[in-house]
Design an enzyme around this catalytic site. Structure first.
Site, PDB file in Angstrom:
ATOM      1  N   CYS A  46       0.833  -1.205   0.000  1.00 44.57           N
ATOM      2  CA  CYS A  46       0.000   0.000   0.000  1.00 44.57           C
ATOM      3  C   CYS A  46       0.867   1.254   0.000  1.00 44.57           C
ATOM      4  O   CYS A  46       1.518   1.568   0.990  1.00 44.57           O
ATOM      5  CB  CYS A  46      -0.921  -0.002   1.220  1.00 44.57           C
ATOM      6  SG  CYS A  46      -1.829   1.529   1.404  1.00 44.57           S
ATOM      7  N   CYS A  48       0.082   4.449   0.009  1.00 36.12           N
ATOM      8  CA  CYS A  48      -0.327   5.566   0.863  1.00 36.12           C
ATOM      9  C   CYS A  48       0.062   5.357   2.314  1.00 36.12           C
ATOM     10  O   CYS A  48       0.283   6.316   3.046  1.00 36.12           O
ATOM     11  CB  CYS A  48      -1.825   5.823   0.744  1.00 36.12           C
ATOM     12  SG  CYS A  48      -2.846   4.401   1.177  1.00 36.12           S
TER      13      CYS A  48
END
Length: 137
Positions: A46, A48
């Protein structure tokens, strides 16, 4: 399962800096049985969250006076059995990746879930961990 070409550089960001990989359920149980403190990073693709989690962890370890006895990592969506076993030690918290756990003498004493990482800079994550290191290490 994520392809190795995607995962390996993200794994290396931690393993190249002294983190031991937990690749099997047995390795998870063995490390958590040891006395002292163990930092566990459940790594993730991920962008972010993991994009600030890894640098935050590395910053905390590099700049904290007190540090965990052991630095470990396992990769969600890749080291499947090991992550599943880790998550059994993180109950009642729901699965979360990336996430960062600090264990002392096998007991979970500090946990940073993904929602506490998302949108936060690496410096904030490092400060959170530095406080936990000061308290538990």
């Amino acid at each position: 399962m994520y392809p190795a070409e995607l995962v390996l550089p993200m794994k290396a960001e931690l393993t190249d800096n002294g983190f031991e990989e937990l690749l099997t359920p047995g390795s998870v149980d063995d490390i958590l049985k040891k006395d002292g403190t163990t930092l566990v990073v459940i790594n993730s693709v991920c962008g972010c969250s993991a994009g600030s989690a890894r640098p935050g962890v590395l910053m905390a370890v590099a700049h904290s006076e007190k540090k965990p006895d052991r630095l470990t990592t396992s990769f969600a969506g890749f080291d499947m059995a090991a992550v599943q076993q880790l998550r059994s030690h993180l109950l009642p918290y729901p699965p979360s990746s990336p996430s960062i756990a600090l264990f002392k003498n096998g007991e979970l004493v500090h946990f940073i879930e993904r929602h506490m990482i998302e949108g936060r800079p690496a410096q904030m994550i490092a400060a959170n961990l530095a406080d936990a290191f000061e308290q538990y290490c």
